[in-house]
Design a protein around this motif. Structure first.
Motif, PDB file in Angstrom:
ATOM      1  N   SER A 122      61.413 -34.904 -27.020  1.00  0.00           N
ATOM      2  CA  SER A 122      60.717 -36.511 -27.074  1.00  0.00           C
ATOM      3  C   SER A 122      61.707 -37.293 -27.017  1.00  0.00           C
ATOM      4  N   PRO A 123      62.370 -38.813 -26.341  1.00  0.00           N
ATOM      5  CA  PRO A 123      62.924 -39.234 -26.805  1.00  0.00           C
ATOM      6  C   PRO A 123      62.997 -39.743 -27.825  1.00  0.00           C
ATOM      7  N   ILE A 124      63.512 -39.907 -28.861  1.00  0.00           N
ATOM      8  CA  ILE A 124      62.606 -40.999 -30.074  1.00  0.00           C
ATOM      9  C   ILE A 124      64.648 -41.296 -30.340  1.00  0.00           C
ATOM     10  N   GLY A 125      63.736 -42.686 -31.380  1.00  0.00           N
ATOM     11  CA  GLY A 125      64.204 -43.327 -31.780  1.00  0.00           C
ATOM     12  C   GLY A 125      64.148 -44.369 -33.145  1.00  0.00           C
ATOM     13  N   LEU A 126      64.623 -45.457 -33.763  1.00  0.00           N
ATOM     14  CA  LEU A 126      63.921 -45.279 -35.720  1.00  0.00           C
ATOM     15  C   LEU A 126      64.545 -46.571 -35.490  1.00  0.00           C
ATOM     16  N   ARG A 127      63.812 -47.177 -36.888  1.00  0.00           N
ATOM     17  CA  ARG A 127      64.055 -48.699 -36.985  1.00  0.00           C
ATOM     18  C   ARG A 127      64.116 -48.984 -38.402  1.00  0.00           C
ATOM     19  N   VAL A 128      64.834 -49.598 -39.194  1.00  0.00           N
ATOM     20  CA  VAL A 128      64.154 -49.579 -40.764  1.00  0.00           C
ATOM     21  C   VAL A 128      64.176 -51.536 -40.970  1.00  0.00           C
ATOM     22  N   TYR A 129      63.229 -51.978 -41.004  1.00  0.00           N
ATOM     23  CA  TYR A 129      62.931 -53.313 -41.484  1.00  0.00           C
ATOM     24  C   TYR A 129      62.869 -53.434 -43.223  1.00  0.00           C
ATOM     25  N   ARG A 130      63.533 -54.921 -42.683  1.00  0.00           N
ATOM     26  CA  ARG A 130      63.270 -55.235 -44.605  1.00  0.00           C
ATOM     27  C   ARG A 130      62.749 -56.644 -44.324  1.00  0.00           C
ATOM     28  N   ALA A 145      67.844 -52.286 -39.497  1.00  0.00           N
ATOM     29  CA  ALA A 145      68.711 -51.226 -38.941  1.00  0.00           C
ATOM     30  C   ALA A 145      68.228 -50.546 -38.028  1.00  0.00           C
ATOM     31  N   GLU A 146      68.711 -49.851 -37.069  1.00  0.00           N
ATOM     32  CA  GLU A 146      68.486 -49.479 -35.666  1.00  0.00           C
ATOM     33  C   GLU A 146      68.813 -48.316 -35.101  1.00  0.00           C
ATOM     34  N   LYS A 147      68.393 -47.154 -34.673  1.00  0.00           N
ATOM     35  CA  LYS A 147      68.709 -46.009 -34.166  1.00  0.00           C
ATOM     36  C   LYS A 147      68.024 -46.123 -32.472  1.00  0.00           C
ATOM     37  N   MET A 207      68.886 -40.722 -36.975  1.00  0.00           N
ATOM     38  CA  MET A 207      69.275 -40.438 -38.312  1.00  0.00           C
ATOM     39  C   MET A 207      69.646 -42.438 -38.067  1.00  0.00           C
ATOM     40  N   VAL A 208      69.310 -43.577 -39.321  1.00  0.00           N
ATOM     41  CA  VAL A 208      70.217 -44.939 -39.993  1.00  0.00           C
ATOM     42  C   VAL A 208      70.678 -45.015 -41.205  1.00  0.00           C
ATOM     43  N   GLU A 209      71.401 -45.666 -40.940  1.00  0.00           N
ATOM     44  CA  GLU A 209      71.982 -45.667 -42.399  1.00  0.00           C
ATOM     45  C   GLU A 209      72.300 -46.507 -42.895  1.00  0.00           C
ATOM     46  N   VAL A 210      71.472 -46.600 -43.991  1.00  0.00           N
ATOM     47  CA  VAL A 210      71.315 -48.419 -44.499  1.00  0.00           C
ATOM     48  C   VAL A 210      72.716 -47.920 -46.182  1.00  0.00           C
ATOM     49  N   ALA A 211      73.751 -49.159 -46.397  1.00  0.00           N
ATOM     50  CA  ALA A 211      74.367 -49.621 -46.664  1.00  0.00           C
ATOM     51  C   ALA A 211      73.870 -49.701 -48.222  1.00  0.00           C
ATOM     52  N   LYS A 212      72.775 -50.155 -48.600  1.00  0.00           N
ATOM     53  CA  LYS A 212      72.448 -51.104 -49.747  1.00  0.00           C
ATOM     54  C   LYS A 212      71.173 -51.692 -49.773  1.00  0.00           C
ATOM     55  N   LEU A 213      70.187 -50.534 -49.940  1.00  0.00           N
ATOM     56  CA  LEU A 213      68.918 -51.066 -50.541  1.00  0.00           C
ATOM     57  C   LEU A 213      69.147 -52.336 -52.145  1.00  0.00           C
ATOM     58  N   GLU A 214      68.151 -53.248 -52.349  1.00  0.00           N
ATOM     59  CA  GLU A 214      68.037 -54.435 -52.613  1.00  0.00           C
ATOM     60  C   GLU A 214      66.789 -53.975 -53.998  1.00  0.00           C
ATOM     61  N   PRO A 215      66.590 -54.519 -54.832  1.00  0.00           N
ATOM     62  CA  PRO A 215      66.139 -54.579 -55.723  1.00  0.00           C
ATOM     63  C   PRO A 215      64.658 -55.223 -55.368  1.00  0.00           C
ATOM     64  N   VAL A 235      58.310 -45.209 -36.207  1.00  0.00           N
ATOM     65  CA  VAL A 235      59.222 -44.799 -35.277  1.00  0.00           C
ATOM     66  C   VAL A 235      59.551 -45.655 -33.547  1.00  0.00           C
ATOM     67  N   ILE A 236      60.505 -44.920 -33.484  1.00  0.00           N
ATOM     68  CA  ILE A 236      60.305 -45.375 -31.906  1.00  0.00           C
ATOM     69  C   ILE A 236      60.294 -44.500 -30.770  1.00  0.00           C
ATOM     70  N   SER A 237      59.461 -44.458 -30.081  1.00  0.00           N
ATOM     71  CA  SER A 237      59.035 -43.233 -28.100  1.00  0.00           C
ATOM     72  C   SER A 237      58.731 -44.416 -27.256  1.00  0.00           C
ATOM     73  N   THR A 238      58.381 -43.004 -26.444  1.00  0.00           N
ATOM     74  CA  THR A 238      58.496 -43.606 -24.855  1.00  0.00           C
ATOM     75  C   THR A 238      57.156 -43.474 -24.747  1.00  0.00           C
ATOM     76  N   PRO A 239      56.372 -44.532 -23.765  1.00  0.00           N
ATOM     77  CA  PRO A 239      54.740 -44.251 -23.370  1.00  0.00           C
ATOM     78  C   PRO A 239      55.031 -42.867 -22.907  1.00  0.00           C
ATOM     79  N   SER A 240      56.051 -42.414 -21.539  1.00  0.00           N
ATOM     80  CA  SER A 240      55.281 -41.172 -21.084  1.00  0.00           C
ATOM     81  C   SER A 240      55.559 -40.567 -21.224  1.00  0.00           C
TER      82      SER A 240
END
Length: 689
Positions: A506-514, A542-544, A553-561, A569-574
């Motif tokens: 399946s077509p997939i993507g990934l988002r990371v929110y802060r 960050a987003e793929k 994969m989504v790489e985050v340079a620094k997680l802050e305390p 996770v994101i995908s297509t409805p179809s």
């Protein structure tokens, strides 16, 4: 400072209704905490005299004053409220019952054996939180222990019977060569050589006698293909990882061995006999390794990989991205060279990733696989990328050639005038234990390669946590850390090659929110959180974007305390995502849980209006802090800003090439450009760049 801890009574919370769930999420002072016996009462407020702790449902915030009097926020997670107290699902989100943590989730999952074991593991998998934070090698250690134990048990039984092991699940006959058990018109190798061949045991010397001078460890592909797997094994060697470690345990006297691979987000193992295919003349049909003597470990790994995927034909139809992920146990991405019209940007991007521990493979995919090009390179064969240097204004790339053919004949090659005149230069000395290394300029690299396959190799000190998700059961994992550190979010879906039925990726993507936590003003009392928008500070970090791949994969340079992080996770409805594992790997110890059903509903609303973060940290050219002082390249924060105080080997390392000089520009006036970039501009002056 002592005071009311702000804990919430489960019964009072259930009676109060969903409106009282708002403050649980993001933070409030203790003046807005619910009393244990009174759901609407407010606990006494405390000032910031020393340190204030406010456990808030699933979160806990600490506001620590600095020396100058300002506040420092640290967001951390504690155990969420009992799931039975949460309201029923709304807006299609999972119910509170489905949000419950899987039993024994803190323990590493049991490693599966073979493709059937992987399929059974998916059938009985508990959706939701499947692995609480543990060392990223714990599941691998368990897999190794189970595999070794089973191989030793089979070997003991064979010795008691006085015979060698014969694998009933992958018999030494024609069926193991082809996907359907018989050849077809699309079989990628010569069928005639196989039909006339036979099987011999590796423990009985199936691969013949010694050959070669032993100067380099060269991989010799056989008639069965497997080029992608051998390229991935060569990349492991270049990344200072011994591919022979994939063979967990071997009992030559019993003719049995065990191998481990990484599939669908977890390590699995396979046990099989050591029969190997040979031609009618006795030559190996499988891949071998020549290093003064013929070594059989590539052939044994190739057979085990074929058993995992069902046949040798399935291995020949693979790709570098898949095989590199299967042997390294980490997510893999691919970069098209055409994405970087400026050569120097690609060089800097790859150099930064190499310094952070990436394994890099350069591939050309334009001609027929195995075709020897006029440059000497082999089309469709991968070359590990190992080093990056700047010499006399030239940006150079070092690669390795693990193949018996495929030597680079161009500029800076082994026999080139550029290299022969500078052979004694310390910057051009080959990397230790490298396999036929050669140099190329970044211009030639971009011209003769089309793609670079990249895999981040993580140190064992990293932590790992995971959730299992499906179309019917989404999950939004939430992470916080107590100290700054890097993080990688990896989404892996089921490998369709391991399924008997027809399945597609399946077509997939990934988002990371802060969500940044803001401390209340100094000496403020009675400050309350705006409960109508608990995700008010949500921003896309960050987003793929959606792509058709087995993992992203989504790489985050620094997680802050002082921040909370949510993965989506994101995908297509179809073509929705049916089943996947989302792993979160962090350099520092994380706190980790899922958002509850009410929290998820608020998050989804905030996600619609979340803006992209503008103050994101990026990886600098010297790589990660953990590799900072171990790099062969100079120690610096930014190559365009000059020397970092204390960097002793600045001039000797060649980093002074980044020291620029002013150049007159008609449009912008005087600008400062590094010397090697000035040389590149001059070289491009008379050619079509």
């Amino acid at each position: 400072l002592t005071g009311y801890p702000g804990q919430v009574n489960a019964g009072a919370l259930q009676a109060a209704g969903a409106d009282l769930l708002h403050p649980q999420l993001l933070g409030r002072t203790q003046s807005n905490a619910l009393a244990p016996s009174q759901s609407h009462a407010l606990a006494p407020c405390l000032s910031h005299a020393a340190q204030v702790q406010a456990p808030l449902g699933g979160f806990q915030f600490k506001f620590e004053p600095k020396i100058d009097g300002s506040s420092v926020e640290r967001a951390s997670l504690v155990a969420p409220f009992p799931q039975e107290t949460l309201p029923a699902q709304a807006s299609g989100l999972p119910s509170s019952a489905s949000m419950a943590v899987a039993p024994g989730a803190s323990l590493p999952p049991t490693a599966a054996q073979g493709r059937d074991g992987v399929a059974q593991r998916h059938q009985r998998a508990s959706l939701g939180l499947s692995q609480e934070p543990i060392g990223c090698t714990m599941q691998l250690d368990e897999c190794i222990a189970l595999c070794r134990r089973q191989v030793q048990a089979i070997a003991a039984e064979c010795r008691s019977k006085g015979q060698k092991f014969c694998d009933p699940d992958f018999p030494a006959d024609e069926r193991c060569f082809f996907k359907s058990g018989r050849p077809s018109s699309v079989t990628p190798f010569d069928v005639s050589s196989i039909s006339q061949g036979s099987w011999r045991r590796a423990s009985d010397g199936a691969l013949g006698q010694s050959r070669g001078d032993g100067s380099y460890q060269v991989l010799v592909p056989g008639k069965l293909g497997g080029i992608h797997l051998q390229g991935a094994l060569a990349s492991m060697q270049a990344a200072k990882k011994d591919p022979r470690e994939l063979i967990v345990w071997r009992e030559p006297e019993a003719g049995v061995y065990g191998v481990r691979f990484f599939k669908d987000g977890e390590w699995m193992y396979e046990v099989l006999d050591d029969f190997l295919p040979v031609s009618q003349s006795g030559q190996p049909l499988c891949t071998t390794c020549h290093a003064g003597e013929v070594q059989d470990w590539p052939a044994l790994l190739e057979k085990a990989y074929a058993k995992v995927h069902g046949s040798y034909e399935a291995v020949a139809d693979g790709a570098e991205e898949e095989t590199l992920e299967d042997v390294l146990g980490t997510s893999v991405c691919r970069t098209d060279v055409s994405e970087f019209p400026v050569w120097g940007e690609l060089w800097q991007n790859l150099r930064s990733k190499r310094n952070r521990g990436y394994a890099l493979l350069a591939v050309r995919r334009r001609e027929r696989q195995g075709e020897v090009l006029t440059s000497g390179l082999l089309s469709g064969y991968s070359y590990p990328v190992t080093r990056f240097e700047v010499l006399e204004g030239q940006t150079l790339v070092e690669l390795q050639n693990p193949w018996p053919q495929g030597e680079w004949r161009g500029r800076w090659g082994p026999q080139s005038l550029e290299l022969l005149q500078r052979r004694e230069n310390p910057q051009l000395q080959p990397s230790p234990k490298s396999c036929k290394p050669f140099w190329m300029s970044i211009q030639d690299f971009c011209q003769h390669f089309t793609q670079v396959v990249e895999a981040r190799v993580l140190p064992p000190s990293w932590q790992s946590a995971a959730v299992t998700i499906s179309e019917e059961r989404p999950s939004y994992p939430l992470v916080s850390v107590s100290s700054p550190g890097q993080a990688i979010f990896v989404l892996s879906q089921v490998d369709p090659k391991l399924r008997t039925q027809s399945e597609h990726l399946s077509p997939i993507g990934l988002r990371v929110y802060r969500c940044r936590i803001v401390a209340p003003p100094l000496h403020a009392t009675g400050v309350k959180q705006n409960v109508s928008s608990p995700f008010k500070n949500l921003e896309l970090l960050a987003e793929k974007t959606i792509t058709k791949a087995r993992s992203v994969m989504v790489e985050v340079a620094k997680l802050e305390p002082n921040c909370l992080y949510v993965a989506s996770v994101i995908s297509t409805p179809s073509n929705p995502l049916k089943f996947a594992v989302l792993r979160i790997l962090t350099a520092t110890a994380p706190r980790f849980r899922e958002l509850s059903a009410p929290e998820s509903s608020y998050f989804l609303k905030a996600e619609e209006t979340a803006e992209r973060a503008v103050d994101t940290d990026s990886f600098s050219s010297q790589g990660s802090l953990e590799n900072h002082y171990a790099l062969p390249t100079p120690v610096r924060n930014d190559p365009m800003r000059g020397q970092v105080p204390g960097a002793r080997d600045w001039e000797a390392s060649g980093a002074s090439e980044w020291q620029g000089s002013r150049v007159e520009c008609e449009e912008f006036g005087d600008i400062k450009i590094p010397h090697f970039l000035q040389d590149l501009i001059k070289q491009c002056g008379n050619i079509n760049c």
